[in-house]
Design an enzyme around this catalytic site. Structure first.
Site, PDB file in Angstrom:
ATOM      1  N   SER A   1       0.963  -1.107  -0.438  1.00 38.23           N
ATOM      2  CA  SER A   1      -0.167   0.068  -0.078  1.00 38.23           C
ATOM      3  C   SER A   1       0.666   1.303  -0.295  1.00 38.23           C
ATOM      4  O   SER A   1       1.770   1.608  -1.026  1.00 38.23           O
ATOM      5  CB  SER A   1      -1.026   0.090   0.768  1.00 38.23           C
ATOM      6  N   HIS A   2       0.659   1.976   0.936  1.00 35.97           N
ATOM      7  CA  HIS A   2       1.417   3.311   1.388  1.00 35.97           C
ATOM      8  C   HIS A   2       3.140   3.048   1.227  1.00 35.97           C
ATOM      9  O   HIS A   2       3.363   4.644   1.730  1.00 35.97           O
ATOM     10  CB  HIS A   2       0.405   4.190   2.085  1.00 35.97           C
TER      11      HIS A   2
ATOM     12  N   ASP B   1      -2.908   6.846  -3.516  1.00 38.08           N
ATOM     13  CA  ASP B   1      -1.552   5.797  -2.660  1.00 38.08           C
ATOM     14  C   ASP B   1      -0.964   4.462  -3.569  1.00 38.08           C
ATOM     15  O   ASP B   1      -1.352   4.740  -4.827  1.00 38.08           O
ATOM     16  CB  ASP B   1      -2.262   5.172  -1.408  1.00 38.08           C
TER      17      ASP B   1
ATOM     18  N   ASP C   1      -1.660   1.078  -3.542  1.00 38.24           N
ATOM     19  CA  ASP C   1      -2.406   0.246  -4.073  1.00 38.24           C
ATOM     20  C   ASP C   1      -3.583   0.560  -4.743  1.00 38.24           C
ATOM     21  O   ASP C   1      -5.225   0.235  -4.954  1.00 38.24           O
ATOM     22  CB  ASP C   1      -2.698  -1.393  -3.103  1.00 38.24           C
TER      23      ASP C   1
ATOM     24  N   ASP D   1      -6.292   2.471  -3.366  1.00 36.80           N
ATOM     25  CA  ASP D   1      -7.068   2.303  -2.096  1.00 36.80           C
ATOM     26  C   ASP D   1      -7.068   3.758  -1.302  1.00 36.80           C
ATOM     27  O   ASP D   1      -8.592   4.275  -0.465  1.00 36.80           O
ATOM     28  CB  ASP D   1      -7.493   1.327  -0.910  1.00 36.80           C
ATOM     29  N   ARG D   2      -6.527   4.376  -1.034  1.00 39.23           N
ATOM     30  CA  ARG D   2      -6.319   6.089   0.076  1.00 39.23           C
ATOM     31  C   ARG D   2      -7.133   7.093  -1.618  1.00 39.23           C
ATOM     32  O   ARG D   2      -6.313   7.227  -2.691  1.00 39.23           O
ATOM     33  CB  ARG D   2      -4.895   6.384   0.725  1.00 39.23           C
TER      34      ARG D   2
ATOM     35  N   LYS E   1     -12.045   0.188   0.985  1.00 37.72           N
ATOM     36  CA  LYS E   1     -11.387   1.156   1.337  1.00 37.72           C
ATOM     37  C   LYS E   1     -11.101   2.030  -0.900  1.00 37.72           C
ATOM     38  O   LYS E   1     -10.477   1.294  -1.101  1.00 37.72           O
ATOM     39  CB  LYS E   1     -10.577   2.927   1.980  1.00 37.72           C
TER      40      LYS E   1
HETATM   41  C1  VG1 Z   1      -2.237   2.749   8.713  1.00 39.59           C
HETATM   42  C2  VG1 Z   1      -3.451   2.766   8.985  1.00 39.59           C
HETATM   43  C3  VG1 Z   1      -5.081   2.631   8.368  1.00 39.59           C
HETATM   44  C4  VG1 Z   1      -5.104   1.658   7.214  1.00 39.59           C
HETATM   45  C5  VG1 Z   1      -4.432   1.183   7.237  1.00 39.59           C
HETATM   46  C6  VG1 Z   1      -3.802   0.257   5.445  1.00 39.59           C
HETATM   47  O1  VG1 Z   1      -2.679   1.768   9.357  1.00 39.59           O
HETATM   48  O2  VG1 Z   1      -3.392   4.463  10.427  1.00 39.59           O
HETATM   49  O3  VG1 Z   1      -6.573   3.370   9.112  1.00 39.59           O
HETATM   50  O4  VG1 Z   1      -6.074   1.480   7.878  1.00 39.59           O
HETATM   51  O5  VG1 Z   1      -2.516   1.832   7.906  1.00 39.59           O
HETATM   52  O6  VG1 Z   1      -3.822   1.119   4.417  1.00 39.59           O
HETATM   53  P1  VG1 Z   1      -1.454   0.966  10.182  1.00 39.59           P
HETATM   54  O7  VG1 Z   1      -1.695  -0.004  11.386  1.00 39.59           O
HETATM   55  O8  VG1 Z   1      -0.063   1.461  10.303  1.00 39.59           O
HETATM   56  O9  VG1 Z   1      -2.258   2.240  11.348  1.00 39.59           O
HETATM   57  V1  VG1 Z   1      -3.406   1.322   3.297  1.00 39.59           V
HETATM   58  O10 VG1 Z   1      -3.978   1.608   2.673  1.00 39.59           O
HETATM   59  O11 VG1 Z   1      -1.922   0.840   3.790  1.00 39.59           O
HETATM   60  O12 VG1 Z   1      -3.471  -0.545   3.158  1.00 39.59           O
HETATM   61 CO    CO Z   2      -3.907   1.443   0.574  1.00 41.28          CO
END
Ligand code: VG1
Ligand code: CO
Length: 543
Positions: free
Chosen positions: A113-114, A277, A279, A281-282, A376
């Protein structure tokens, strides 16, 4: 079919986090690491024999090799069919949609993801269930249990599967169907929003910049924004996905999407800016000179969703993760709909969406979505904003000013302390946790603590309980501080401190967030003793 049974033994550290398993790419590439986790996933969901799986990834480094291993293991485990995005690429919301549309048994998403990508960066893998959503904790617990006592995995010979050519073919006893990564998703978006109205907005001279951050949404944004909606060529920037995201950090926030922020606050700013982001979803939303916090975005979308065709009959309810600001609660209140508070991570929204209790969901981390999928969805949020801008004829700044005048403004900020030594981060959390029961009534930094607890969630649909979901301190005057440890990092611990302060006075709606949050930040630092216990004085990232 030349199937091999490979002897293996459990590998430490395969516990899925907030969103699947994320590790350094070099860890994922160690012998048996990926294979163990894939077999444990298959075992944890009762095997994949005769099942249909959707598979896609965000295209980061190792996506191509990993997808081949997964396909060979699916074949050896006798899956009936794998539906794969062309080239192994598909955004997370598009995978969610395809699982639902094709009534597949589940899916595998290759993404961190991010998190940045590359040989020295991060890789990840997660399983989504038949509803299209991330596996619930009950399922991830089973997957983890399997990683602890795995002794073999099954894989076929290393013949590469063609995933570049569209169409259906057989590969070692299994069907492999390669599909266009964008088409089904784009068609879904067209059913939700008034594309004619948005097209007319662009035709009337409305300008936009969409920063795909060298990640997976580039092709989707090109096809939908510039293609179907007629936005000017060049609206989408950084639209070609690259395995290391152009060397950047594909996290759509003011720090990592700084170019977009500079443009939107500069003399040549277009009317509307957005980013997504790794993937897809953000989302980040920014108007001319107006950054919209994700918490406010969720609230504004909730207030205006009825302007888009898909939500014209109103919303059944809304849900937000616990650290997300309470702006949306105020909107839900005025609409007379329920507002649910869940732990961080999209997996907790699935049951509410499936049960028809919530229509929109969101997180402060730039995730917003609805019941159209079970993830998302970055572009969805951008399109809903466009639909609202087209219907109201207002600018982002005007919409925000109107919104704050009606509901007050929840000033909000998240401070991340990254790569803190794990034992120090845990010690800080332990000390604060121990102190929580004594805090009510305490005066600190000009604020009075009203309540303090550790968040636990009782799922209203399946009755499951999730404990240890963040330490929250509520202050008199509608201020709040929340501490939790990230579950997506791959090095040390990341402490997230979430700060919130509601202002309703008309002359206090245009302050800087730093100023508005100074007291609550001060109180949080004193109560947590963060600097003394971790050695950190300043956060690494403020969003
Ligand atoms: C983070 C965010 C959370 C989100 C998750 C996955 O998690 O705070 O809100 O759902 O990333 O997003 P954490 O545990 O690091 O706070 V994604 O777009 O990286 O799949
Ligand atoms: Co993501």
């Amino acid at each position: 079919m030349p199937m091999q049974i490979v002897r293996t033994s459990p590998i430490e550290g395969q516990k899925p986090g907030t969103s699947g398993l994320r590790k350094k790419t070099s860890v994922f590439k160690r012998p048996h690491f990926l294979e163990n986790y894939v077999q444990s996933t298959f075992n944890g969901i009762g095997g994949v024999r005769g099942k249909v799986l959707v598979i896609g990834g965000d295209g980061r480094y190792f996506n191509d090799d990993a997808i081949q291993v997964i396909l060979r293991m699916a074949a050896a485990n006798e899956a009936a069919r794998c539906i794969v995005g062309q080239g192994g690429i598909m955004s997370t919301p598009a995978v969610s949609h395809l699982i639902r549309k094709r009534k597949a048994d589940g899916g595998l998403i290759l993404s961190a993801s991010h998190n940045p990508g590359g040989p020295d960066a991060d890789f990840g893998l997660k399983y989504n269930g038949p509803n299209g959503g991330p596996a619930t904790e009950t399922v991830t617990d089973k997957i983890f249990a399997n990683t602890r006592d795995i002794d073999l995995y099954k894989i076929t010979a290393a013949t590469p599967v063609d995933i570049d050519t569209l169409g259906l073919r057989r590969h070692e006893g299994m069907e492999v169907e390669v599909v266009d990564s964008v088409a089904d998703y784009a068609a879904l978006m067209q059913t939700l929003f008034d594309f004619d109205k948005i097209r007319a907005l662009f035709a009337g001279g409305f300008t936009m910049r969409f920063d795909a951050m060298h990640a997976v949404t580039g092709p989707y944004a090109h096809a939908i924004l510039e293609g179907r909606l007629g936005a000017a060529k060049g609206t989408v920037v950084n639209g070609k996905p690259s395995p290391d995201f152009g060397g950047g950090h594909p996290d759509p926030n003011p720090i990592w999407a700084k170019d977009l922020m500079d443009t939107m606050y500069g003399p040549l700013a277009p009317d509307f800016g957005a980013a997504s982001d790794g993937d897809g979803d953000r989302n980040m939303i920014v108007g001319r000179n107006t950054y919209v916090t994700p918490s406010d975005s969720l609230a504004v979308l909730t207030a205006h969703a009825h302007l888009a065709p898909a939500y014209k009959d109103g919303l059944k309810g809304v849900a937000r993760s616990m650290p997300t600001s309470r702006a949306v609660d105020r909107v839900a209140d005025s609409l007379g709909i329920a507002c649910y508070e869940t732990p961080t991570g999209w997996k907790f929204f699935g049951n509410l969406l499936d049960a028809g209790k919530a229509t929109l969901c969101g997180e402060e981390s730039a995730g917003t979505g609805s019941d159209h999928v079970r993830e998302k969805d970055g572009l969805w949020a951008v399109l809903l904003w466009l639909n609202i801008l087209a219907e109201t004829g207002k600018s982002v700044a005007e919409l925000m000013a109107d919104f704050w005048a009606s509901y007050g403004r929840c000033y909000y900020s998240r401070h991340d302390y990254e790569e803190v030594e794990s034992d120090k981060a845990n010690a800080m959390m332990d000390a604060l946790r121990a102190k929580l029961p004594t805090l009510a009534g305490t005066q600190v930094s000009g604020l009075t603590v009203e309540a303090a607890d550790e968040f636990a969630y009782d799922d209203p649909v399946d009755g499951s309980r999730s404990t240890g979901q963040g330490l929250r301190i509520a202050f008199a005057g509608d201020a709040r501080a929340v501490f939790r440890l990230s579950g997506t990092g791959t090095a040390g611990a990341t402490i997230r401190l979430y700060l919130e302060q509601l202002e309703t006075a008309a002359d206090k709606l245009q302050m800087s967030p730093e100023e508005a949050l100074e007291n609550v930040r001060g109180a949080a630092m004193i109560l947590s003793d963060l600097t003394a216990l971790t050695g950190r004085t300043e956060p690494d990232v403020i969003t």
